[in-house]
Design a protein around this motif. Sequence first.
Motif, PDB file in Angstrom:
ATOM      1  N   ASP A 103      -2.403  -7.361  -5.813  1.00 46.96           N
ATOM      2  CA  ASP A 103      -2.137  -5.917  -5.727  1.00 46.96           C
ATOM      3  C   ASP A 103      -2.455  -5.401  -4.325  1.00 46.96           C
ATOM      4  O   ASP A 103      -2.914  -6.152  -3.458  1.00 46.96           O
ATOM      5  N   LYS A 104      -2.235  -4.126  -4.113  1.00 48.12           N
ATOM      6  CA  LYS A 104      -2.410  -3.516  -2.789  1.00 48.12           C
ATOM      7  C   LYS A 104      -3.859  -3.530  -2.311  1.00 48.12           C
ATOM      8  O   LYS A 104      -4.133  -3.340  -1.135  1.00 48.12           O
TER       9      LYS A 104
ATOM     10  N   LYS B 181       0.822  -1.212   0.000  1.00 48.35           N
ATOM     11  CA  LYS B 181       0.000   0.000   0.000  1.00 48.35           C
ATOM     12  C   LYS B 181       0.853   1.257   0.000  1.00 48.35           C
ATOM     13  O   LYS B 181       0.484   2.270  -0.565  1.00 48.35           O
TER      14      LYS B 181
ATOM     15  N   ASN C 124       3.522   0.653  -3.598  1.00 47.54           N
ATOM     16  CA  ASN C 124       2.963   0.331  -4.907  1.00 47.54           C
ATOM     17  C   ASN C 124       3.614  -0.906  -5.529  1.00 47.54           C
ATOM     18  O   ASN C 124       3.658  -1.053  -6.742  1.00 47.54           O
ATOM     19  N   LYS C 125       4.137  -1.789  -4.684  1.00 47.02           N
ATOM     20  CA  LYS C 125       4.698  -3.060  -5.143  1.00 47.02           C
ATOM     21  C   LYS C 125       3.595  -4.116  -5.160  1.00 47.02           C
ATOM     22  O   LYS C 125       2.519  -3.931  -4.574  1.00 47.02           O
TER      23      LYS C 125
ATOM     24  N   LYS D 120      -0.103  -5.253 -14.143  1.00 51.98           N
ATOM     25  CA  LYS D 120      -0.514  -4.326 -13.092  1.00 51.98           C
ATOM     26  C   LYS D 120      -0.715  -2.960 -13.674  1.00 51.98           C
ATOM     27  O   LYS D 120      -1.596  -2.246 -13.519  1.00 51.98           O
TER      28      LYS D 120
END
Length: 128
Positions: free
Chosen positions: A99-100, A32, A35-36, A128
């Motif tokens: 994803d986050k 979060k 952004n990984k 992504k």
Amino acid sequence: MKKIVLFISFTIFLFANDMKWFKFDKALNIAKNSNKIVMIKAMSQDCHYCIEMERDVLNDKEVMKEINRYFIPVKIDIYKDNLPVDINVYLTPTFIFIDKNKKVIKKIPGAWHKEDFLNILDEVRKIK
């Protein structure tokens, strides 16, 4: 203060020569803020292919560098812990990319050779 601690942890993680495996909740928090993508390796202790993949691919310097740069790795033994976000796995190892927002980006079953796995990582980054 929390952001400073996360930034320092992230920086150490980014430049480390080896890979640190995180718990899912911590990985999601890092995702979060950075952004990984969270990369879950669903495995079992006695899985021959899991052991081989860890030894031959995930411990490779080039693969570790790629993972450290773009992903937050999580290792979950499916016989000891539950997989998050209602994920089901029928084969180990299986790599799940999240994803986050806890959305599954891609789920890849099986063990891979180094070049193939690097291609998978690159493909996931582009989705992504």
